[in-house]
Motif scaffolding. Structure first.
Motif, PDB file in Angstrom:
ATOM      1  N   GLU A 198      44.745  -5.522  38.442  1.00  0.00           N
ATOM      2  CA  GLU A 198      45.650  -6.221  37.810  1.00  0.00           C
ATOM      3  C   GLU A 198      45.643  -5.746  36.370  1.00  0.00           C
ATOM      4  OE1 GLU A 198      46.081 -10.824  36.223  1.00  0.00           O
ATOM      5  OE2 GLU A 198      45.330 -10.455  38.234  1.00  0.00           O
ATOM      6  N   ASN A 199      44.826  -5.686  35.662  1.00  0.00           N
ATOM      7  CA  ASN A 199      44.831  -4.958  34.280  1.00  0.00           C
ATOM      8  C   ASN A 199      45.336  -3.874  34.025  1.00  0.00           C
ATOM      9  OD1 ASN A 199      43.157  -3.591  31.797  1.00  0.00           O
ATOM     10  ND2 ASN A 199      43.448  -5.739  31.254  1.00  0.00           N
ATOM     11  N   LEU A 200      45.141  -2.736  35.025  1.00  0.00           N
ATOM     12  CA  LEU A 200      45.926  -1.456  34.831  1.00  0.00           C
ATOM     13  C   LEU A 200      47.091  -1.778  35.376  1.00  0.00           C
ATOM     14  CD1 LEU A 200      43.258   0.776  36.844  1.00  0.00           C
ATOM     15  CD2 LEU A 200      43.655   0.711  34.522  1.00  0.00           C
ATOM     16  N   GLN A 201      47.869  -2.479  36.313  1.00  0.00           N
ATOM     17  CA  GLN A 201      48.873  -2.729  36.419  1.00  0.00           C
ATOM     18  C   GLN A 201      49.729  -3.316  35.293  1.00  0.00           C
ATOM     19  OE1 GLN A 201      48.734  -5.206  39.871  1.00  0.00           O
ATOM     20  NE2 GLN A 201      48.890  -3.789  41.360  1.00  0.00           N
TER      21      GLN A 201
ATOM     22  N   ALA B 239      40.379  -2.702  30.920  1.00  0.00           N
ATOM     23  CA  ALA B 239      40.090  -1.218  31.305  1.00  0.00           C
ATOM     24  C   ALA B 239      39.930  -0.719  29.831  1.00  0.00           C
ATOM     25  CB  ALA B 239      41.149  -0.739  32.181  1.00  0.00           C
ATOM     26  N   VAL B 240      38.765   0.040  29.597  1.00  0.00           N
ATOM     27  CA  VAL B 240      38.964   0.914  28.391  1.00  0.00           C
ATOM     28  C   VAL B 240      38.433   2.158  28.551  1.00  0.00           C
ATOM     29  CG1 VAL B 240      37.208   0.921  26.457  1.00  0.00           C
ATOM     30  CG2 VAL B 240      37.789  -1.219  27.473  1.00  0.00           C
ATOM     31  N   CYS B 241      39.178   3.172  28.095  1.00  0.00           N
ATOM     32  CA  CYS B 241      39.188   4.555  27.932  1.00  0.00           C
ATOM     33  C   CYS B 241      37.963   4.847  27.297  1.00  0.00           C
ATOM     34  CB  CYS B 241      40.362   5.296  27.638  1.00  0.00           C
ATOM     35  SG  CYS B 241      41.719   4.905  28.995  1.00  0.00           S
ATOM     36  N   GLU B 242      37.312   5.963  27.721  1.00  0.00           N
ATOM     37  CA  GLU B 242      36.161   6.402  26.795  1.00  0.00           C
ATOM     38  C   GLU B 242      36.324   7.800  25.895  1.00  0.00           C
ATOM     39  OE1 GLU B 242      32.517   6.202  29.269  1.00  0.00           O
ATOM     40  OE2 GLU B 242      33.341   5.129  30.562  1.00  0.00           O
ATOM     41  N   SER B 243      36.815   7.700  24.903  1.00  0.00           N
ATOM     42  CA  SER B 243      37.300   8.634  24.115  1.00  0.00           C
ATOM     43  C   SER B 243      35.960   9.634  23.485  1.00  0.00           C
ATOM     44  CB  SER B 243      38.232   8.290  23.077  1.00  0.00           C
ATOM     45  OG  SER B 243      37.590   7.332  22.524  1.00  0.00           O
TER      46      SER B 243
END
Length: 156
Positions: free
Chosen positions: A89-92, A131-135
């Motif tokens: 749901e978060n990604l949507q 959702a967290v991207c890992e930079s």
């Protein structure tokens, strides 16, 4: 010393300088921001391109690591259907708000592919999962995306 004089002295000490004095790095960052900022006509949001350090040539390959981490995330979420539903749901929501778009014909050797994971904060009333991207994820060169970005200094 009278109270009026003390207050006047306090304001003189606490006042900010008239103009900002910027270092060469800060000037480069400010210049990048001015050149690479635009406003999306539909959403009204501001878009700023990432500001890379000048000496960075190549981040290396990142697709394989991101893909492995994605499959590990899928296995983990398969064991937790409630969290998986919230994650999807978060990604949507990201996709609907144009923070994320589908890329077709993905090149495994171009660009920077970032792993992502769920961050759960049950104390939040509105968004308990993100959702967290890992930079900070390292690429094959040993560099991460964060390692290659200009970091603005502290203004004086």
């Amino acid at each position: 010393m009278p109270l009026t004089s003390q207050i006047e002295q306090f304001w003189e000490i606490e006042s900010c300088p008239e103009g900002m004095i910027l270092s060469n790095e800060e000037n480069a960052h400010e210049s990048h921001y001015k050149r690479n900022t635009c406003r999306d006509q539909e959403s009204g949001r501001y878009i700023v391109r990432l500001s890379f350090e000048e000496n960075v040539v190549d981040l290396g390959e990142s697709y394989t690591t991101a893909e492995k981490r994605f499959y590990a995330l899928e296995r983990s979420l398969a064991k937790k259907p409630n969290i998986k539903a919230k994650y999807v749901e978060n990604l949507q929501t990201y996709e609907e708000s144009h923070h994320m778009t589908e890329v077709k014909n993905v090149s495994t050797h171009e660009g920077c592919h970032l792993p992502h994971h769920a961050v759960i904060k049950e104390s939040n009333l509105t968004t308990q999962l993100r959702a967290v991207c890992e930079s900070l994820a390292k690429m094959t060169t040993g560099l991460s995306l964060n390692d290659t970005l200009m970091v603005p200094g502290v203004y004086i």
